[in-house]
Design an enzyme around this catalytic site. Sequence first.
Site: not given
Length: 215
Positions: A24-25
């Site tokens: 994820n970011r």
Amino acid sequence: TGRKAMVTSGPTQEPLDPVRYMTNRSSGRQGHAIAMALAKKGANTVLVSGPTNLTDPEGVIVRRVTSAVEMLAACKQELPVDIVVCAAAVSDWRVADPAAEKMKKNGTAPNLELTENPDILATLSQSGPKRPCLVIGFAAETSSVVDNAMEKLSKKGCDWIVANDVSVAANTFGGMENTVHIVDHNGIENWPTMSKESIGQLLADRISDYLNTNS
Ligand code: C5P
């Protein structure tokens, strides 16, 4: 001073095969800033971090992990601690049975079966006699920020939730600033938008005040 703190930070990477993963970011900036601030205040601080591009915060012991399962194992090894702050963006799922060899493209896309990852915050919140005296989680929300944080507080069994309003600070993920609300069993504190470093310092102050008053 004299307390042991543990902070989780960064994303996790969940393998599909030896060369591919889901992630994820999360940049890890907020978790790393909290660990640095706690260490500066004198806590013996361990940072359990997924893969990030950040340099290790000064004065902090860093344990690098990759997956959620590894992150939980590393956290359990560090118990008992006085304070835990779960700022990591742990992947909710992992591939149930990652391939041992690189998956080959053969005209049919693979059907990946996912399985739920352990919830590290909930596990540490409910760790019996080894439970830290203060367990803090994060919640990234785009709507009903405070209501969702209240619900998370009781669902996970933690003491405070730092609720990120990701709709206000559009660049929270990977950005330098954050807008948070501190939700505990007594109510809500709304903090103005500020740098992740400042949030780390204010949170470390609040943790210190709490421990000096309650234990
Ligand atoms: O359930 P949700 O992912 O919204 O909860 C966020 C909080 O729970 C964060 O503090 C995050 O670090 C923690 N968490 C965790 N393990 C998971 C999922 C979330 O520790 N598997």
